[in-house]
Design a protein around this motif. Structure first.
Motif, PDB file in Angstrom:
ATOM      1  N   GLY A  44       0.656  -1.308   0.131  1.00 24.44           N
ATOM      2  CA  GLY A  44      -0.007  -0.044   0.165  1.00 24.44           C
ATOM      3  C   GLY A  44       0.736   1.219  -0.220  1.00 24.44           C
ATOM      4  N   PRO A  76       2.167   3.805  -4.378  1.00 24.27           N
ATOM      5  CA  PRO A  76       1.268   3.172  -5.414  1.00 24.27           C
ATOM      6  C   PRO A  76       1.957   3.125  -6.664  1.00 24.27           C
ATOM      7  N   ASP A  77       2.788   4.185  -6.889  1.00 24.95           N
ATOM      8  CA  ASP A  77       3.472   4.365  -8.071  1.00 24.95           C
ATOM      9  C   ASP A  77       4.779   3.061  -8.519  1.00 24.95           C
ATOM     10  N   ARG A 126       3.417   0.065  -7.609  1.00 28.03           N
ATOM     11  CA  ARG A 126       2.953  -1.200  -7.736  1.00 28.03           C
ATOM     12  C   ARG A 126       2.690  -1.459  -9.173  1.00 28.03           C
ATOM     13  N   GLU A 130       1.620  -2.929 -12.440  1.00 28.49           N
ATOM     14  CA  GLU A 130       0.441  -3.133 -13.245  1.00 28.49           C
ATOM     15  C   GLU A 130       0.907  -3.467 -14.824  1.00 28.49           C
ATOM     16  N   PHE A 138      -1.866  13.937 -33.796  1.00 28.25           N
ATOM     17  CA  PHE A 138      -2.506  12.397 -33.382  1.00 28.25           C
ATOM     18  C   PHE A 138      -1.504  11.266 -33.939  1.00 28.25           C
ATOM     19  N   ILE A 149       0.458   8.330 -30.968  1.00 28.77           N
ATOM     20  CA  ILE A 149      -0.418   7.325 -30.547  1.00 28.77           C
ATOM     21  C   ILE A 149       0.085   6.043 -29.932  1.00 28.77           C
ATOM     22  N   SER A 152     -20.341   6.658 -18.442  1.00 27.83           N
ATOM     23  CA  SER A 152     -19.747   6.734 -17.213  1.00 27.83           C
ATOM     24  C   SER A 152     -20.161   5.527 -16.368  1.00 27.83           C
ATOM     25  N   GLY A 199     -20.945   2.599 -17.480  1.00 26.49           N
ATOM     26  CA  GLY A 199     -20.727   1.309 -18.543  1.00 26.49           C
ATOM     27  C   GLY A 199     -22.013   0.563 -18.560  1.00 26.49           C
ATOM     28  N   MET A 222      -2.020   3.825 -15.788  1.00 27.15           N
ATOM     29  CA  MET A 222      -3.034   4.063 -14.467  1.00 27.15           C
ATOM     30  C   MET A 222      -2.672   3.282 -13.389  1.00 27.15           C
ATOM     31  N   THR A 223      -2.583   3.660 -12.225  1.00 26.76           N
ATOM     32  CA  THR A 223      -2.691   2.926 -11.004  1.00 26.76           C
ATOM     33  C   THR A 223      -3.839   2.837 -10.273  1.00 26.76           C
ATOM     34  N   GLY A 243      -4.549   0.801  -7.630  1.00 27.50           N
ATOM     35  CA  GLY A 243      -4.547   0.869  -6.323  1.00 27.50           C
ATOM     36  C   GLY A 243      -5.607   0.196  -5.502  1.00 27.50           C
ATOM     37  N   ASP A 291      -6.646  -3.103  -2.775  1.00 25.96           N
ATOM     38  CA  ASP A 291      -6.051  -4.380  -2.141  1.00 25.96           C
ATOM     39  C   ASP A 291      -7.171  -5.267  -1.917  1.00 25.96           C
ATOM     40  N   PHE A 296     -14.280  -2.543 -14.870  1.00 25.43           N
ATOM     41  CA  PHE A 296     -14.567  -2.433 -16.490  1.00 25.43           C
ATOM     42  C   PHE A 296     -14.708  -0.872 -16.806  1.00 25.43           C
ATOM     43  N   GLY A 297     -13.836  -0.536 -17.876  1.00 19.29           N
ATOM     44  CA  GLY A 297     -13.927   0.959 -18.138  1.00 19.29           C
ATOM     45  C   GLY A 297     -14.925   0.973 -19.049  1.00 19.29           C
ATOM     46  N   ALA A 298     -15.289   2.323 -19.418  1.00 24.07           N
ATOM     47  CA  ALA A 298     -16.011   2.846 -20.588  1.00 24.07           C
ATOM     48  C   ALA A 298     -15.296   3.404 -21.767  1.00 24.07           C
TER      49      ALA A 298
END
Lengths: 415, 223
Positions: free
Chosen positions: A6, A9-10, A12, A14, A94, A98, A302, A304, B1-2, B4, B6, B12-14
């Motif tokens: 925790g 965060p940077d 972590r 992913e 653009f 990209i 927004s 979904g 994108m973090t 974060g 636990d 699911f994004g849009a």
């Protein structure tokens, strides 16, 4: 002593693991490749036809002069081709910055991006061509209204006796007196009586296939103990309904019973807020291709989430799509959008046609010339801007499917 | 994108779609390069723009988002606004969220607005305090904010000039939010274009009047 994840965060890890797509593959279009194409020297297409007869020579008394008869005349027909095109613009900022989707570090090459978008434009153009064929065969007409004021209506003048709408008791899904086999035989006879053609193709969606395959009368006929071989559920089965259309085609004596579920989509941004349980006239950016009876899907970007309502009216001038019941959620203008997906063959139609009458195609696609160089058929090109640097990609096509034998088609509105 | 998190979960994004603004030839449009003031976040292509008219501010003449005429508090695109988080108390202190406070600098002139009160000129900002309270920033203005401006009535403050539309943003840009907001440079369309109305943001009837623009069907055009 660091424990757990925790704190920072940077740090972590992913990792982007993949790129998932939906509805980006090239469509498998059937109808636009079914009939032959001809190049017309101009956008106005003319052809002639002759209907003969099955007349007989009269009896006469011996010694009497022969009665006179006369040859057949000729009919003239003409049509004007439709033109469709669109373009897309990319500027250097653009194209140069990209990221390739599904990767964290790779640049998506401009050429790759442009090639992909161009392929998408080609698909869109081909879907429009397919849509025209589908409309011609299913509805006997093409009607189209664009937001910019373009309205287009092509009537193929299919005889009303060849476009049958079943009444409630005879409908294929649950009509108490439904007679699927009888309806199809009637259609085949109608085409044979009117133009001498033999039904070679029948088109429907998997939904109609389901009605046919679940019909008790047809199931009885296909049992081994009666007429069939009991092979309806074996062999080359349909992916959704799980029955073999060839067995049904064989029972109906139709060479090609094609289950065609390909879809097209109309999508438009909301231009005014939609209030939950209240707004039924939905203001959208572009009403082109939305159809009464279609299902309008409201997308809450927004959240979904989405919900569906049936379209009851389309107001081209007002830019509104009216739904029969207001959606249960509110939607925002400029952020949320609506879409309508529809199959090229409607879910309630069974379309039969002879592909040839007296050895001639019943329909043809006439390509018309366009552009300075009198091009024919689909054409893609690019145009580069010097300052600011950018590039347009464009697709265009011109032509019209023409139903030459109007009475070689028979459609049944089955539900 | 973090992300974060636990706890086991799935997000699911849009999908954010690209907009297509022009119906007419973009090359024919009359446009000028402009600098957008920082702190307004991402502004989408087609957003109505105004100009900061605070003559004593270093932000003078920078472009800012236009504030639409509807003021119910439910407006989806309210980039120009910094909603107050404490009711007016007849003092020169105006509380807004810390992120919103970065839409302004000392010297900017702001006005207070709500749904049913005449807008009040609060004059130039003399101080912005983002450290005293962790929950809000306190802007000190030249003129007092009357008690008529309340959070219940969706009162907000906006820059002087934000109520007069001057053009249309031609491309999407990110002006940043919070302490690291830097502003953006972009192009603004001043005329000779037909736009798809659905792609425009905050171009309401008052903005069209300011721009001498009109609508035809689903289009908005500027001659």
């Amino acid at each position: 002593m660091p424990r757990g994840l925790g704190d920072i965060p940077d740090l972590r890890l992913e990792v982007l693991q993949g790129f998932v797509t939906k509805f980006t593959m090239p469509p498998e279009l059937l109808l636009m490749n079914l009939f032959s194409a001809k190049q017309s020297p101009s956008s106005t297409i003319k052809w002639e036809s002759q209907t003969g007869s099955r007349g007989m020579t009269p009896f006469v008394p011996p010694g009497a002069p022969a009665p006179q008869t006369s040859p057949h005349g000729i009919a003239k027909h003409s049509a004007e081709a439709a033109y469709w095109k669109e373009k897309m613009y990319f500027d250097e900022e653009f194209l140069n910055n990209i990221r390739k989707e599904g990767t964290e570090q790779q640049y998506l090459g401009a050429q790759q991006r442009l090639a992909r978008e161009l392929a998408g434009l080609v698909n869109r153009s081909n879907r429009r061509k397919e849509w025209m064929f589908a409309k011609m065969l299913c509805d006997g007409e093409i009607t189209y209204s664009a937001r910019s004021g373009v309205k287009l209506a092509v009537d193929y003048d299919v005889p009303t006796s060849h476009a049958v709408s079943l009444t409630t008791n005879y409908q294929w899904e649950s009509g108490t007196e439904r007679d699927i086999l009888g309806d199809i035989i009637t259609g085949k006879r109608q085409v044979a009586d009117d133009c001498g053609g033999k039904i070679k193709y029948a088109l429907c969606t998997s939904k109609v296939l389901q009605y046919v395959a679940q019909d008790p009368a047809i199931l009885t006929l296909l049992q081994k103990s009666t007429f069939g071989n009991g092979d309806l559920f074996t062999g080359s089965k349909h992916g959704i309904v799980g029955v073999n259309p060839n067995v049904l085609g064989s029972l109906l004596d139709i060479e090609n019973l094609v289950i065609y579920d390909e879809i097209y989509e109309a999508r438009s941004w909301l231009t005014a807020a939609v209030t939950a349980d209240s707004t039924v006239a939905i203001s959208v950016d572009d009403v082109s291709d939305f159809e009464v009876g279609g299902t309008l899907r409201f997308h809450d970007v927004s959240a979904g989430t989405y919900e569906d309502e049936i379209i009851s009216a389309v107001g081209t001038e007002a830019g509104t799509v009216t739904v029969s019941t207001a959606p249960s959620t509110s939607y925002k203008a400029g952020e949320d959008y609506v879409s309508m997906k529809k199959k090229f063959i409607p879910d309630d139609k069974f379309v039969m046609f002879a592909d040839k009458v007296e050895g001639q195609d019943i329909a043809e696609y006439f390509e018309a010339p366009y552009g300075i160089t009198r091009r024919y058929g689909l054409k893609t090109d690019t145009h580069e801007e010097w300052d600011p640097e950018g590039i347009f990609i464009r697709v265009q096509d011109k032509g019209l499917p023409v139903l030459i034998q109007r009475d070689a088609v028979y459609t049944i509105d089955v539900n | 994108m973090t992300v974060g998190r636990d706890i086991p979960s799935v997000l699911f994004g849009a999908q954010d779609e690209y907009k297509h603004l022009y119906e007419s030839d973009p090359r024919a449009a009359l446009k000028l390069p402009v600098t957008l003031q920082s702190g307004f976040g991402q502004l989408k292509m087609g957003t109505a723009l105004a100009v900061n008219t605070s003559s004593s501010s270093t932000n003078y003449n920078k472009t800012i988002p236009y504030d639409q005429s509807a003021k119910t508090g439910a407006e989806a695109s309210a980039d120009a606004r910094a909603y107050i988080v404490q009711d007016g108390a007849g003092t020169t202190s105006v509380s807004v969220t810390i992120d919103d406070s970065y839409k302004f600098i000392v010297g900017d002139e702001i006005q207070a607005i709500d749904a049913d009160t005449t807008s009040a000129d609060l004059g130039a900002i003399t101080d912005i305090d983002r450290t005293t309270y962790p929950t809000r920033a306190v802007i000190t203005t030249t003129n007092a904010l009357s008690s008529g401006y309340t959070t219940a009535n969706f009162a907000y403050v906006a820059l002087k000039g934000s109520d007069a539309c001057v053009g249309i943003l031609e491309k999407s840009v990110n002006t940043g939010t919070g302490a690291n907001a830097q502003g953006a440079i972009a192009t603004m369309v001043l005329g000779n274009a037909i736009f798809r109305s659905g792609m425009l943001t905050n171009v309401d009837s008052a903005a069209r009047t300011d721009l001498s623009a009109s609508t035809y069907g689903a289009f908005t055009y500027m001659k």
